[in-house]
Design a protein around this motif. Sequence first.
Motif, mmCIF file in Angstrom:
data_model
loop_
_atom_site.group_PDB
_atom_site.id
_atom_site.type_symbol
_atom_site.label_atom_id
_atom_site.label_comp_id
_atom_site.label_asym_id
_atom_site.label_seq_id
_atom_site.Cartn_x
_atom_site.Cartn_y
_atom_site.Cartn_z
ATOM 1 N N GLU A 65 0.697 -1.193 0.092
ATOM 2 C CA GLU A 65 0.087 0.022 0.186
ATOM 3 C C GLU A 65 1.031 1.235 -0.023
ATOM 4 O O GLU A 65 1.396 1.668 1.026
ATOM 5 N N ASP B 22 -3.862 -0.306 -5.700
ATOM 6 C CA ASP B 22 -3.156 -1.291 -4.791
ATOM 7 C C ASP B 22 -1.817 -1.805 -5.313
ATOM 8 O O ASP B 22 -1.652 -2.010 -6.526
ATOM 9 N N ASP C 188 -7.072 -3.333 9.505
ATOM 10 C CA ASP C 188 -7.454 -3.495 8.086
ATOM 11 C C ASP C 188 -7.376 -5.099 7.631
ATOM 12 O O ASP C 188 -8.240 -5.350 6.708
ATOM 13 N N ARG D 169 -11.461 -7.569 6.815
ATOM 14 C CA ARG D 169 -11.458 -8.066 5.497
ATOM 15 C C ARG D 169 -12.566 -9.243 5.539
ATOM 16 O O ARG D 169 -12.609 -9.974 6.319
#
Length: 376
Positions: free
Chosen positions: A135, A141, A339, A343
């Motif tokens: 990132e 991405d 993060d 997901r």
Amino acid sequence: MDLARYASDPARSRGRRHAEAAVPTRTEYQRDRDRIVHCTAFRRLVYKTQVFLNHEGDLFRTRLTHSLEVAQLGRSIGRALQLNEDLVEAIALAHDLGHTPFGHAGQDALDDCMAGSGGFEHNLQSLRVVDELEERYPRFDGLNLTFETREGILKHCSRTNAQRLEESEPGGVARRFLDRSQPSLEAQLCNLADEIAYNAHDIDDGVRSGLLVLEQLAEVDLFEQFRIETLREFPSLQGRRVLYESIRRMLSAQVYDVIDTTRAGLAAASPASADQARQAPPLVKFSDAMAARSVALKRFLLHNLYRHPQVMATTDQAKQVVRELFAAYLHDPRQMPPDFAARPDAPRAVADYIAGMTDRFAAREHERVTGRQLLA
Ligand code: MG
């Protein structure tokens, strides 16, 4: 340096997944190499196992020093063959980015954990790192590398995974595993440079660790020839200088063998372009005799080093660390950074998180989530 007509030409690259404007002073492959050197996964390689666990000693190869050695060998050979050195370097520096902590033990354990969720394969993970997981850029991405670098990074791929990749990227980097064509000559070279590098440095690390002794290597023709040659020239030479000089000569012999064999193959096949070289049989290779000697060396290392009881003991502990971490994160994803925890694809998120860990971080995390210390 003039490039051969079969070398990869950055001006004719198949490009990046997200279009970007060219820059004035660097080619596309130089940019790829620079992106790789600056990425987080590259810095982690310094604390990831090659054969010996990172905490076992400061002088053993790590994934980082291994990758640098692959780049050095690849560039030397690539320059002699007039291939694109920048592309060779980019592929070599990125080829192990997807490796888990604890080397192949970590990869095997993670693959077992992921058996019901698509499995885990380090080559594919290297591609995931550069395509998705890094990132660093505002608009996409991953590192948005060129097709040719990504093609080289995906050095093996199962048919199932190739079909899956082909669906998301038709005609992309997985296609060659379905139609059985070859990657660029630069990618072929990196595969061979990888092998040459680890065969040599694993002898060195094996002897340094005390798990191998020089006398044992007498059964390895490829090494013994150069040990005898070294001692004939320097009869009073002792200790590690014998080892280093023998390895140096062994490396040179393999490098010259690849250069000679590949030159002859290229002259015979006479590919007019990088794409024609992809349609030919593999062209960057050892002579048959050297290939057989290299296989014998590999077999020796497998039986005497990789399966040495002391290596196997730490391997078992490393597998347990990975398995228990996987179970703990899957049971409670909030143990991971937000993060990853957020997901929706929980098993893959856990695999990505664990795969990114350095050896020592994985050991510390294991201790934190289980309260037990397995690797000290
Ligand atoms: Mg490697």
